[in-house]
Scaffold this active site. Sequence first.
Site, PDB file in Angstrom:
ATOM      1  N   PRO A   1       0.875  -1.280  -0.044  1.00 23.80           N
ATOM      2  CA  PRO A   1      -0.013  -0.036   0.066  1.00 23.80           C
ATOM      3  C   PRO A   1       0.801   1.245  -0.123  1.00 23.80           C
ATOM      4  O   PRO A   1       1.661   1.317   0.922  1.00 23.80           O
ATOM      5  CB  PRO A   1      -0.920  -0.047   1.134  1.00 23.80           C
ATOM      6  CG  PRO A   1       0.184  -1.146   2.304  1.00 23.80           C
ATOM      7  CD  PRO A   1       1.146  -1.682   1.301  1.00 23.80           C
ATOM      8  N   GLU A   2       0.336   2.102  -0.763  1.00 20.32           N
ATOM      9  CA  GLU A   2       0.854   3.581  -0.760  1.00 20.32           C
ATOM     10  C   GLU A   2      -0.046   4.453  -0.048  1.00 20.32           C
ATOM     11  O   GLU A   2      -1.334   3.806   0.542  1.00 20.32           O
ATOM     12  CB  GLU A   2       1.420   3.995  -2.014  1.00 20.32           C
ATOM     13  CG  GLU A   2       2.455   3.041  -2.908  1.00 20.32           C
ATOM     14  CD  GLU A   2       2.671   3.684  -4.292  1.00 20.32           C
ATOM     15  OE1 GLU A   2       2.671   4.956  -4.322  1.00 20.32           O
ATOM     16  OE2 GLU A   2       3.394   2.831  -5.061  1.00 20.32           O
TER      17      GLU A   2
END
Length: 283
Positions: free
Chosen positions: A2-3
């Site tokens: 995840p960003e």
Amino acid sequence: MPELPEVETVAKGLAPVMEGKRIQMVQVNRPNLRFAFPDGFADQLRGCKVLRVGRRAKYILFALDNDQTMLSHLGMSGCYSTLAANEVYAPHAKSKHDHVVFTLEDGAKVIYNDPRRFGFMDIFASDQIDACKFLAHLGPEPTGNALSAKQLFAKTSVRKGAIKTALLDQKLIAGLGNIYVCEALFRAKIHPFLRTCDLSLSMLETLVCHIRNVIDEAIKAGGSSLKDFSNTDGELGYFQHQFAVYGQAGASCPAPKCTGEIIRMVQAGRSSFFCPVCQTKEI
DNA sequence: CGTACACCCTGGCCGC
DNA sequence: TGCGGCCAGGGTGTAC
């Protein structure tokens, strides 16, 4: 995994399930993720009410009513899922990586799953959370107006490494990762190998604008679903369908009239995807 | 201080 | 079908 947009999606999904509710039980299935859990992790959380689920950079922050905040980082493969009180926790093939299970006072469950175990959790005093070792050195958020080209220029003008690598440095801008850096550089028509200090203020203004836009669009789309990223309801984000360059090596450049082909090169051990034709090295 | 690199770990995918 | 090699969205610690 995840960003920032994915972490934001997860935090928004957890908030309605957890906020205002007490944590009745915390089941920790192994002694460590990336780091060991802090001493008495489960005991410190048990009985606390969750006041707010928020986000800073790629960290999820759970503010508790005992003046402490639990910090959670998803690493590369961490994800949360939730079960309502009337749903049964049914182990399946992936549940061997269910490392932490929170049970709330209403019977709902929040499950943290992380195959690669690069994620971690910690607890800090709420009034010192911004000064904790994980958050203290973070740069501004790329969303809203926190990020300005002018203040960015002060930092970039003295860096000699590639702009792509610099943008992954959380001290410069907090929350960008490999995908959205590639996308933002493409939109700004900036070559990832360009030296950071060679970017003019006006190029940075363009870049900041595109960073903000790509992050905002990805948040609106519910993040990107690479591997099996999903929100807390198990639904997939769909921003990955809008990638112009990330993972598109060999495809033709989507820019109007450009005849270039997207290529992949490794920078600082990470893949960079870009169009060598329209992402110019010229200043 | 800036930069480069190894490393933490598992799983999915590709080619043989 | 199996196996080895390569790849992966992140961050830290170390060495220069």
